[in-house]
Motif scaffolding. Structure first.
Motif, PDB file in Angstrom:
ATOM      1  N   THR A 185       0.697  -1.179   0.021  1.00  0.00           N
ATOM      2  CA  THR A 185       0.094   0.045   0.075  1.00  0.00           C
ATOM      3  C   THR A 185       0.892   1.225   0.048  1.00  0.00           C
ATOM      4  OG1 THR A 185      -1.683  -1.171   1.061  1.00  0.00           O
ATOM      5  CG2 THR A 185      -1.748   1.564   1.189  1.00  0.00           C
ATOM      6  N   SER A 186       1.843   1.282   0.857  1.00  0.00           N
ATOM      7  CA  SER A 186       2.937   2.542   0.949  1.00  0.00           C
ATOM      8  C   SER A 186       3.325   2.893  -0.349  1.00  0.00           C
ATOM      9  CB  SER A 186       3.565   2.567   2.209  1.00  0.00           C
ATOM     10  OG  SER A 186       4.507   1.249   2.142  1.00  0.00           O
ATOM     11  N   SER A 187       3.886   1.660  -1.247  1.00  0.00           N
ATOM     12  CA  SER A 187       4.416   1.852  -2.331  1.00  0.00           C
ATOM     13  C   SER A 187       3.618   1.527  -3.618  1.00  0.00           C
ATOM     14  CB  SER A 187       5.741   0.892  -2.317  1.00  0.00           C
ATOM     15  OG  SER A 187       6.464   0.934  -1.415  1.00  0.00           O
ATOM     16  N   MET A 188       2.273   2.029  -3.385  1.00  0.00           N
ATOM     17  CA  MET A 188       1.181   1.647  -4.494  1.00  0.00           C
ATOM     18  C   MET A 188       1.708   2.240  -5.956  1.00  0.00           C
ATOM     19  SD  MET A 188      -1.073  -0.309  -5.566  1.00  0.00           S
ATOM     20  CE  MET A 188      -1.390  -0.802  -4.144  1.00  0.00           C
ATOM     21  N   SER A 189       2.157   3.587  -5.805  1.00  0.00           N
ATOM     22  CA  SER A 189       2.396   4.085  -6.976  1.00  0.00           C
ATOM     23  C   SER A 189       3.624   3.469  -7.742  1.00  0.00           C
ATOM     24  CB  SER A 189       3.024   5.638  -6.675  1.00  0.00           C
ATOM     25  OG  SER A 189       4.034   5.592  -5.729  1.00  0.00           O
ATOM     26  N   VAL A 190       4.506   2.788  -6.973  1.00  0.00           N
ATOM     27  CA  VAL A 190       5.712   2.025  -7.516  1.00  0.00           C
ATOM     28  C   VAL A 190       5.239   0.839  -7.893  1.00  0.00           C
ATOM     29  CG1 VAL A 190       8.044   1.151  -7.224  1.00  0.00           C
ATOM     30  CG2 VAL A 190       7.439   3.249  -5.922  1.00  0.00           C
ATOM     31  N   ALA A 191       4.327   0.308  -7.384  1.00  0.00           N
ATOM     32  CA  ALA A 191       3.775  -0.994  -7.842  1.00  0.00           C
ATOM     33  C   ALA A 191       3.010  -0.949  -9.042  1.00  0.00           C
ATOM     34  CB  ALA A 191       2.880  -1.876  -6.834  1.00  0.00           C
ATOM     35  N   LEU A 192       2.446   0.210  -9.398  1.00  0.00           N
ATOM     36  CA  LEU A 192       1.674   0.398 -10.693  1.00  0.00           C
ATOM     37  C   LEU A 192       2.463   0.523 -11.840  1.00  0.00           C
ATOM     38  CD1 LEU A 192      -1.121   2.876  -9.164  1.00  0.00           C
ATOM     39  CD2 LEU A 192      -1.382   0.616  -9.988  1.00  0.00           C
ATOM     40  N   SER A 193       3.680   0.780 -11.843  1.00  0.00           N
ATOM     41  CA  SER A 193       4.646   0.806 -12.748  1.00  0.00           C
ATOM     42  C   SER A 193       5.009  -0.484 -13.244  1.00  0.00           C
ATOM     43  CB  SER A 193       5.945   1.541 -12.500  1.00  0.00           C
ATOM     44  OG  SER A 193       6.633   0.753 -11.361  1.00  0.00           O
ATOM     45  N   LEU A 194       4.592  -1.701 -12.369  1.00  0.00           N
ATOM     46  CA  LEU A 194       4.928  -2.890 -12.706  1.00  0.00           C
ATOM     47  C   LEU A 194       3.690  -3.875 -13.770  1.00  0.00           C
ATOM     48  CD1 LEU A 194       6.309  -4.239  -9.527  1.00  0.00           C
ATOM     49  CD2 LEU A 194       7.669  -3.605 -11.423  1.00  0.00           C
ATOM     50  N   ALA A 195       4.128  -4.488 -14.511  1.00  0.00           N
ATOM     51  CA  ALA A 195       3.097  -4.959 -15.383  1.00  0.00           C
ATOM     52  C   ALA A 195       3.446  -6.886 -15.161  1.00  0.00           C
ATOM     53  CB  ALA A 195       3.269  -4.923 -16.613  1.00  0.00           C
ATOM     54  N   PHE A 196       2.219  -7.551 -14.801  1.00  0.00           N
ATOM     55  CA  PHE A 196       2.311  -8.758 -14.492  1.00  0.00           C
ATOM     56  C   PHE A 196       2.486  -9.311 -15.976  1.00  0.00           C
ATOM     57  CE2 PHE A 196       0.679  -7.949 -10.323  1.00  0.00           C
ATOM     58  CZ  PHE A 196       1.757  -8.594  -9.671  1.00  0.00           C
ATOM     59  N   PRO A 197       3.211 -10.552 -16.386  1.00  0.00           N
ATOM     60  CA  PRO A 197       3.326 -11.118 -17.529  1.00  0.00           C
ATOM     61  C   PRO A 197       1.967 -12.035 -17.636  1.00  0.00           C
ATOM     62  CG  PRO A 197       5.240 -11.663 -16.433  1.00  0.00           C
ATOM     63  CD  PRO A 197       4.531 -10.870 -15.561  1.00  0.00           C
ATOM     64  N   PRO A 198       1.508 -12.223 -18.531  1.00  0.00           N
ATOM     65  CA  PRO A 198      -0.003 -12.648 -18.838  1.00  0.00           C
ATOM     66  C   PRO A 198      -0.215 -14.041 -18.174  1.00  0.00           C
ATOM     67  CG  PRO A 198       0.654 -11.859 -21.009  1.00  0.00           C
ATOM     68  CD  PRO A 198       2.058 -12.126 -19.976  1.00  0.00           C
ATOM     69  N   ASP A 199       0.801 -14.846 -17.896  1.00  0.00           N
ATOM     70  CA  ASP A 199       0.404 -16.160 -17.720  1.00  0.00           C
ATOM     71  C   ASP A 199       0.960 -16.183 -15.889  1.00  0.00           C
ATOM     72  OD1 ASP A 199       3.103 -15.887 -17.356  1.00  0.00           O
ATOM     73  OD2 ASP A 199       3.772 -17.809 -18.078  1.00  0.00           O
ATOM     74  N   PHE A 200       1.162 -15.023 -15.387  1.00  0.00           N
ATOM     75  CA  PHE A 200       1.425 -15.051 -14.034  1.00  0.00           C
ATOM     76  C   PHE A 200       0.233 -14.779 -13.040  1.00  0.00           C
ATOM     77  CE2 PHE A 200       3.804 -13.189 -10.417  1.00  0.00           C
ATOM     78  CZ  PHE A 200       4.755 -14.046 -10.213  1.00  0.00           C
ATOM     79  N   VAL A 201      -0.796 -14.139 -13.372  1.00  0.00           N
ATOM     80  CA  VAL A 201      -1.961 -13.816 -12.644  1.00  0.00           C
ATOM     81  C   VAL A 201      -2.498 -15.287 -11.658  1.00  0.00           C
ATOM     82  CG1 VAL A 201      -4.267 -12.927 -12.325  1.00  0.00           C
ATOM     83  CG2 VAL A 201      -2.610 -11.959 -13.895  1.00  0.00           C
ATOM     84  N   HIS A 202      -2.751 -16.127 -12.453  1.00  0.00           N
ATOM     85  CA  HIS A 202      -3.254 -17.460 -11.705  1.00  0.00           C
ATOM     86  C   HIS A 202      -2.025 -17.941 -10.980  1.00  0.00           C
ATOM     87  CE1 HIS A 202      -4.376 -22.022 -12.296  1.00  0.00           C
ATOM     88  NE2 HIS A 202      -4.677 -21.392 -11.068  1.00  0.00           N
ATOM     89  N   ALA A 203      -0.862 -17.923 -11.210  1.00  0.00           N
ATOM     90  CA  ALA A 203       0.422 -18.390 -10.526  1.00  0.00           C
ATOM     91  C   ALA A 203       0.394 -17.628  -9.345  1.00  0.00           C
ATOM     92  CB  ALA A 203       1.539 -18.601 -11.277  1.00  0.00           C
ATOM     93  N   GLN A 204       0.399 -16.291  -9.415  1.00  0.00           N
ATOM     94  CA  GLN A 204       0.451 -15.422  -8.381  1.00  0.00           C
ATOM     95  C   GLN A 204      -0.569 -15.436  -7.227  1.00  0.00           C
ATOM     96  OE1 GLN A 204      -0.893 -11.475  -8.930  1.00  0.00           O
ATOM     97  NE2 GLN A 204       0.556 -10.343  -7.556  1.00  0.00           N
ATOM     98  N   ARG A 205      -1.829 -15.927  -7.553  1.00  0.00           N
ATOM     99  CA  ARG A 205      -2.903 -16.030  -6.824  1.00  0.00           C
ATOM    100  C   ARG A 205      -2.680 -17.332  -5.783  1.00  0.00           C
ATOM    101  NH1 ARG A 205      -7.334 -19.168  -6.163  1.00  0.00           N
ATOM    102  NH2 ARG A 205      -7.220 -20.086  -8.365  1.00  0.00           N
ATOM    103  N   ALA A 206      -2.307 -18.494  -6.799  1.00  0.00           N
ATOM    104  CA  ALA A 206      -2.049 -19.627  -6.151  1.00  0.00           C
ATOM    105  C   ALA A 206      -0.879 -19.658  -5.112  1.00  0.00           C
ATOM    106  CB  ALA A 206      -1.584 -20.846  -7.132  1.00  0.00           C
ATOM    107  N   MET A 207       0.156 -18.957  -5.534  1.00  0.00           N
ATOM    108  CA  MET A 207       1.267 -18.698  -4.651  1.00  0.00           C
ATOM    109  C   MET A 207       0.969 -17.843  -3.381  1.00  0.00           C
ATOM    110  SD  MET A 207       4.146 -17.589  -7.720  1.00  0.00           S
ATOM    111  CE  MET A 207       4.846 -16.812  -6.535  1.00  0.00           C
ATOM    112  N   GLY A 208       0.051 -16.586  -3.377  1.00  0.00           N
ATOM    113  CA  GLY A 208      -0.441 -15.913  -2.448  1.00  0.00           C
ATOM    114  C   GLY A 208      -1.536 -16.755  -1.504  1.00  0.00           C
ATOM    115  N   VAL A 209      -2.281 -17.531  -2.137  1.00  0.00           N
ATOM    116  CA  VAL A 209      -3.025 -18.448  -1.141  1.00  0.00           C
ATOM    117  C   VAL A 209      -2.073 -19.457  -0.416  1.00  0.00           C
ATOM    118  CG1 VAL A 209      -5.025 -20.275  -1.042  1.00  0.00           C
ATOM    119  CG2 VAL A 209      -4.950 -18.209  -2.459  1.00  0.00           C
ATOM    120  N   GLY A 210      -1.087 -19.992  -1.088  1.00  0.00           N
ATOM    121  CA  GLY A 210      -0.297 -20.973  -0.477  1.00  0.00           C
ATOM    122  C   GLY A 210       0.525 -20.403   0.737  1.00  0.00           C
ATOM    123  N   ILE A 211       0.931 -19.066   0.443  1.00  0.00           N
ATOM    124  CA  ILE A 211       1.580 -18.469   1.369  1.00  0.00           C
ATOM    125  C   ILE A 211       0.644 -17.864   2.772  1.00  0.00           C
ATOM    126  CG2 ILE A 211       2.911 -16.109   2.198  1.00  0.00           C
ATOM    127  CD1 ILE A 211       4.355 -16.507  -0.525  1.00  0.00           C
TER     128      ILE A 211
END
Length: 445
Positions: A388-414
């Motif tokens: 949240t504190s670095s949201m403006s920086v995070a908005l400069s990033l772009a997740f690769p197309p195949d990463f959204v599903h993997a990111q969610r699975a990794m996030g749920v696992g963690i």
């Protein structure tokens, strides 16, 4: 199986969805929602304080009144909620959990037998020595019954709800709307629409039990020689019915609620190993690692269930966890910017401040930089606060197309590791499996 090819039926379904969306948009969040969206974690602190319990009670009552007609969407919504439970105070998360439980009604025995007869044939009972009409558990789009196969083996029979496909497709827009709305209230720093859309796409995959049986068989083969894991064998699959070996063990939710620290650490270690080892061994990653899909045996083995929503990795490309580790192990701002560009998280021409990016990943990368790491609620809260504190920086990033599903699975696992409050040699497991994967790629090349 009944379809929605009838234009009149499809139109009526759309009208019902729009009607419920209208009700949803009328839910009086008032100042609470505006505070959350505008103030990020600072507002979240006020909204999740126990003094705001009545606000959440009113919100939950109205939210689940609107969602009352959903089956698969409601179940998946509950899995989203489980990720946030480590961040929310127990009284707050209990409000939503209790209301959600009211929506999870079992299919009738007549519904179940209708599916069994349509998909296994009129003589389906001849396949079983016995079949329990009472459901043993509920899945997102169906429920599991305990039975005995004709050869005497105890089996789990997963039966899809008769109208699951129609309900899922008809309620897709509403469910995405509801998840996006809920995420904006609870964790405004997350992209609720992307999360919800991916969840619904994965949910649609779970309708295909033939694909699930194939993934389960591949996982069983990949972990067959590993004495620490139990993957049930697929006994039979046809249409909307999937029959697997029955496995016992203590549900992970019970370990989270009342397990010893030894049990928590053991489960955490094997969950971590599963996350990193799955792609090298099977080419896939478990896409839905919530607590209901795992069992801890008394001898320390981990049972793994539900292979409907899998992340399928493209061979010859870096795995999601490999990307995650490279990003979080970068030692200098310059190295981090270079890694992010190589992995396509920074598009060509986008300017980036390496020091600010280092700050963005400081909290989330702690497990990668620590020999033995203890996962808990404060780690998850610090990670969200850093985002949240670095949201403006995070908005400069772009997740690769195949990463959204993997990111969610990794996030749920963690998130599950945090619910367990497990102490895990995360770095060691990561480096072990990423090294073995790299060596395997070199040999195959």
């Amino acid at each position: 199986m009944r379809s929605t090819s009838d234009p009149g039926e499809a139109s009526a379904m759309r009208i019902r969805t729009l009607s419920r969306m209208a009700k949803m948009s009328a839910i009086p969040l008032g100042v609470g929602r505006r505070m959350a969206v505008a103030g990020g974690l600072k507002a979240l602190g006020r909204l999740t304080d126990e003094s705001s319990l009545k606000l959440h009670e009113r919100t939950a009552d109205q939210l689940f009144e609107v969602l009352g007609g959903l089956k698969g969407g409601a179940m998946k919504f509950g899995q989203v909620l489980s990720v946030y439970e480590t961040v929310l105070p127990p009284p707050i998360s209990a409000v939503y959990r209790e209301r959600l439980a009211r929506l999870q009604e079992a299919a009738t025995p007549e519904d179940v037998r209708q599916v069994l007869e349509e998909d296994l044939g009129p003589a389906w009972q001849n396949l079983f020595a016995s079949f329990d009409d009472a459901p043993a558990s509920a899945a997102s789009l169906g429920q599991v019954h305990r039975a005995v196969w004709r050869d005497g083996r105890p089996v789990a029979v997963k039966v899809q709800y008769p109208d699951a496909r129609e309900q899922l497709l008809g309620d897709r827009d509403l469910t995405i709307f509801a998840m996006r709305w809920f995420t904006s209230l609870i964790a405004p720093e997350l992209d609720g629409r992307a999360l919800a859309t991916d969840l619904m796409d994965r949910l649609a995959e779970e309708l295909d039990y033939a694909q699930e049986a194939e993934a389960q068989t591949a996982f069983r083969a990949g972990f067959q020689a590993d004495p620490d894991f139990v993957i049930p064998e697929v006994v039979h699959q046809q249409g909307r019915v999937l029959v697997s070996e029955w496995i016992d063990g203590t549900p992970l939710a019970r370990i989270i609620a009342a397990g010893t620290q030894e049990q928590r650490d053991r489960a955490g270690l094997l969950l971590t190993r599963l996350m990193f080892a799955a792609i090298p061994r099977t080419g896939m990653m478990h896409g839905d690692p919530h607590p209901g899909n795992f069992r801890l045996f008394d001898d320390g083995r981990l049972g793994v269930l539900d292979f409907g929503a899998m992340y399928r990795h493209t061979p010859g490309t870096p795995s999601p966890f490999e990307k995650w580790m490279h990003i979080h192990l970068a030692e200098t701002p310059e190295e981090l910017v270079r890694v992010l560009r190589e992995l396509e998280f920074l598009r060509p021409g986008v300017r980036a401040d390496g020091a600010e990016l280092m700050e963005l990943f400081e909290h989330s990368g702690a497990p990668a930089r620590t020999e033995t790491f203890r996962f808990d609620g404060p780690y998850l809260r610090d990670t969200l606060a850093g985002m949240t504190s670095s949201m403006s920086v995070a908005l400069s990033l772009a997740f690769p197309p195949d990463f959204v599903h993997a990111q969610r699975a990794m996030g749920v696992g963690i998130g599950v590791l945090c619910q367990l409050e497990a102490e895990v040699p995360f770095q060691q497991e990561a480096l072990r499996w990423l090294t073995e994967s790299a060596e395997g790629d070199a040999l195959s090349g």
